[in-house]
Scaffold this motif. Structure first.
Motif, PDB file in Angstrom:
ATOM      1  N   TYR A  83     -85.352 100.695  19.939  1.00 11.24           N
ATOM      2  CA  TYR A  83     -86.110 101.694  20.685  1.00 11.24           C
ATOM      3  C   TYR A  83     -86.697 101.024  21.919  1.00 11.24           C
ATOM      4  CZ  TYR A  83     -88.805 106.113  20.834  1.00 11.24           C
ATOM      5  OH  TYR A  83     -89.309 107.352  21.148  1.00 11.24           O
ATOM      6  N   ILE A 135     -89.500 101.519  25.283  1.00 12.42           N
ATOM      7  CA  ILE A 135     -90.650 102.266  25.785  1.00 12.42           C
ATOM      8  C   ILE A 135     -91.057 101.692  27.137  1.00 12.42           C
ATOM      9  CG2 ILE A 135     -93.062 102.896  25.365  1.00 12.42           C
ATOM     10  CD1 ILE A 135     -92.519 102.617  22.385  1.00 12.42           C
ATOM     11  N   VAL A 161     -98.303 104.592  28.126  1.00 15.82           N
ATOM     12  CA  VAL A 161     -96.905 104.880  27.823  1.00 15.82           C
ATOM     13  C   VAL A 161     -96.394 105.980  28.748  1.00 15.82           C
ATOM     14  CG1 VAL A 161     -95.292 105.715  26.078  1.00 15.82           C
ATOM     15  CG2 VAL A 161     -97.141 104.162  25.417  1.00 15.82           C
ATOM     16  N   SER A 189     -90.134 106.974  26.573  1.00 15.23           N
ATOM     17  CA  SER A 189     -89.517 106.276  25.449  1.00 15.23           C
ATOM     18  C   SER A 189     -88.107 106.809  25.252  1.00 15.23           C
ATOM     19  CB  SER A 189     -90.343 106.479  24.170  1.00 15.23           C
ATOM     20  OG  SER A 189     -90.457 107.854  23.849  1.00 15.23           O
ATOM     21  N   ARG A 224     -92.957 105.459  19.066  1.00 14.41           N
ATOM     22  CA  ARG A 224     -93.830 105.682  20.226  1.00 14.41           C
ATOM     23  C   ARG A 224     -95.222 106.111  19.773  1.00 14.41           C
ATOM     24  NH1 ARG A 224     -92.882 109.357  25.660  1.00 14.41           N
ATOM     25  NH2 ARG A 224     -95.080 109.454  26.280  1.00 14.41           N
TER      26      ARG A 224
END
Length: 658
Positions: free
Chosen positions: A270, A272, A283, A286, A430
């Motif tokens: 993953y 981000i 953030v 993602s 996330r």
């Protein structure tokens, strides 16, 4: 008529003379006198032992308890972060500490002659010597920070938030670089004392209190600080740039699953994008790494052979996917640059991944860091969060709580079991990151020092690796060993070893698998040799193990050794085929020994490699640069040379002399 033998004489037993046994007279009075004397001697001996050993030990215990009680004020003042109160309480603690040392020095002599006990008393001597320097370090740090106390919110009544303190600290640290040499000297002295304490002889816990782990943690932190502190000047100077104090910076944070080890740490599952603005992370985006090149023909990369043959031969793929870009080399800068330049920057901005923003660097985080952060911060949950289903609707995760004990299990159940076929399932990563960052930024004062320790350990163990595209910042990271590079030995007389494992079976067995590595160097017929034995154990799965996580461990091992080394013999303890290959890396100036094998559940196997060392390696003054693979934890190492042996758990890169 039957014939029977009938004796014609009566049979009789001979007479046995009567025996009279006369017990001797027992003088019970004498026995009790002797017994009494023996008991008295035992009492006297016990008294002597108590006088010689017990009284001193008890006196030290009482003094230690008083010292512990006196530390309460210092602990409380550290929570307030008021420099004046901290200095006052540190001065008070130093006085009590001096009293304790006086008692200890007067009373510990007899204890140092006792077998078994003397080793632990010797450790106390090392802890005290380290504490002397630690107190000096405390006063040095206080004197260094005093001129900036108000700016940093280190005064009574300060209303600065943690976010404001981070921004202020990033601006102040460059001004502290002139004190690095003094701080570094004290760090080296502390590490020198702690290095002489063998943590393995201590119990894991005593009456519910963790003992061994605390000693290991303290040793690891100070070892890391001692090795890196001379180079902190460069870090302090570059922190404002790294943390986006001067202008915001965007970083691609790769979330690496440590239960599935690849060359550069956990499997990159993953990604981000995080913006750092004045030290505060936010953030922005993602994306599942599977989506980056799933629907873009322009990103198809079939350049597997010969350099990345293991992707085709063992992982059974006919192309290199973006998700596997970090599986090609254990050098993080090279592999993350490849990921950015070959996939991220070339992405058209359409399809499942959407628009991928330009970034200023790449940071990899292994799942082990999440465990340690939750251990400090406490649990988080994802209540109220939802993910996109394949039908285009949203479904909630529920109120699942994540803590240091269950986070890996819950993540694996969500991502690879219960929701394994749902494309939005990895959004949980996330949500967790956002929740943890929120807790970090709002951490209680008493948690700030443990948090700093956790991040420092993560940098040293490569659970955090940084590749900054700013050349000056990147150089500072490389100097500190935080960039995940394959290193060059300090000079040609050094030996080198870097054992790199890759789980190419798609399962999560690195959750369970354990490893032990032994390296021995020796002379034979005038030539230098080394034997490396790598034991891999794939234990029986626990009851909670999920079938999709698989049971067989498929291990691709690449061993980096000095340039010019040649394999003499390589075998497996169970006689299995290990697919041996010898390669040379001109880029890293290393030889690479490759091996691949399958290991079934409840089995273990030892890979034994004997190889020549180049003549440049000096066995008369033997030094070894040993590198740790990102994502691994608890790997045991033994280094043997000329009847000298060193055993340890590899927590970071090490420079070893034997």
């Amino acid at each position: 008529m039957d014939n029977y033998y009938i004796p014609n004489k009566k049979f009789s037993l001979p007479k046995i003379p009567s025996l009279k046994f006369k017990f001797p007279k027992i003088n019970f009075g004498l026995i009790f006198k002797i017994l009494g004397v023996l008991i008295l001697l035992v009492i006297i001996l016990a008294g002597v032992l108590w006088y010689i050993y017990g009284r001193p030990a008890y006196a030290i215990y009482v003094a230690a308890k008083e010292l512990k009680d006196s530390s309460y004020g210092l602990q409380q003042s550290l929570k307030t972060q008021d420099l004046d109160k901290i200095e006052q309480n540190l001065t008070n603690f130093k006085g009590h500490y001096s009293d304790f040392k006086k008692v200890y020095n007067e009373k510990s002599g007899p204890l140092k002659s006792l077998p078994y006990v003397k080793d632990y008393v010797g450790d106390v001597d090392h802890f005290l010597a380290a504490s002397d320097k630690g107190i000096d370090l405390g006063f040095l740090v206080l004197d260094t920070l005093k001129p900036y106390a108000a700016d940093l919110g280190l005064k009574e009544g300060s209303k600065l938030t943690n976010e404001q303190k981070i921004e202020k600290l990033a601006n102040v640290l460059p001004k502290l670089s002139n004190e690095v040499d003094k701080i570094s000297g004290l760090m080296l002295d502390i590490d020198s004392e702690l290095a002489q304490v063998d943590a393995t002889k201590y119990p894991e816990e005593f009456r519910g209190v963790l003992i061994r782990d605390q000693i290991v943690s303290i040793k690891t932190v100070f070892s890391e600080l001692a090795q890196k502190s001379p180079k902190f000047k460069g870090l302090f100077e570059q922190l404002p740039t790294l943390l986006g104090v001067l202008e915001p910076k965007k970083y691609l944070v790769l979330m690496a699953n440590s239960t599935e080890i690849r060359m550069n740490g956990g499997f990159t599952t993953y990604a981000i994008v995080v913006e750092m603005d004045k030290g505060i992370p936010k953030v922005l985006k993602s994306v599942d790494t599977y989506f980056i090149d799933v629907d873009s023909y322009a990103l198809v990369n079939q350049n597997i052979y010969p350099q990345y043959y293991f992707i085709g031969d063992y992982l059974r793929l006919n192309r290199i996917y973006a998700r596997d870009a970090l599986s090609l080399t254990p050098d993080f800068k090279d592999s993350s640059d490849y990921f950015i330049n070959r996939y991220w920057n070339l992405h058209p901005g359409t399809g499942a991944a959407g628009l991928l923003p330009k970034v200023d660097g790449v940071i990899q985080v292994n799942t082990h860091l999440a465990i340690e952060l939750l251990r400090v911060l406490g649990p988080v949950d994802v209540k109220g969060r939802s993910f996109l289903t394949d039908q285009g609707t949203y479904k909630g995760f529920g109120d699942t709580e994540f803590n240091s004990d269950n986070i890996i299990y819950n993540l694996e159940v969500i991502a690879n079991s219960e929701l394994s076929e749902i494309e939005g399932r990895k959004d949980i990563i996330r949500f967790l990151l956002e929740s943890i960052l929120n807790k970090v930024l709002n951490a209680k004062t008493e948690n700030l020092i443990p948090l700093a320790q956790t991040f420092l350990e993560a940098l040293g163990s490569k659970d955090i690796i940084i590749n900054s595209f700013d050349l000056t910042v990147e150089q500072a990271m490389q100097d500190l060993g935080y960039a995940g590079r394959i290193r060059t030995v300090p000079n040609g007389s050094w030996d080198y070893l870097f054992v790199v494992h890759s789980n190419l079976g798609g399962g999560k067995r690195d959750w369970l698998v354990t490893r032990e590595t032994t390296k021995e160097v020796y002379k034979k017929d005038g030539n230098s040799y080394s034997k490396v034995s790598i034991k891999v154990n794939n234990p029986k799965s626990p009851d909670w193990w999920e079938q999709p996580w698989l049971y067989t461990y498929k291990d691709f091992i690449r061993v980096y050794v000095p340039e010019g080394s040649k394999i003499v013999k390589a075998t497996a303890s169970d006689g299995s085929d290990i697919n041996t290959k010898e390669l040379t890396s001109d880029e890293y100036k290393k030889e690479m020994f490759d091996f691949y094998f399958w290991l079934e559940e409840s089995k273990s196997m030892t890979l034994n490699i004997e190889y020549t060392l180049p003549d440049t390696v000096d066995l008369n003054d033997y030094k070894l640069l040993l590198q740790k693979q990102s994502g691994t934890h608890g790997d045991l190492y033994t280094i043997i040379h000329d009847n000298n042996e060193k055993k340890f758990t590899l927590n970071s890169d090490m420079e070893i002399s034997l």
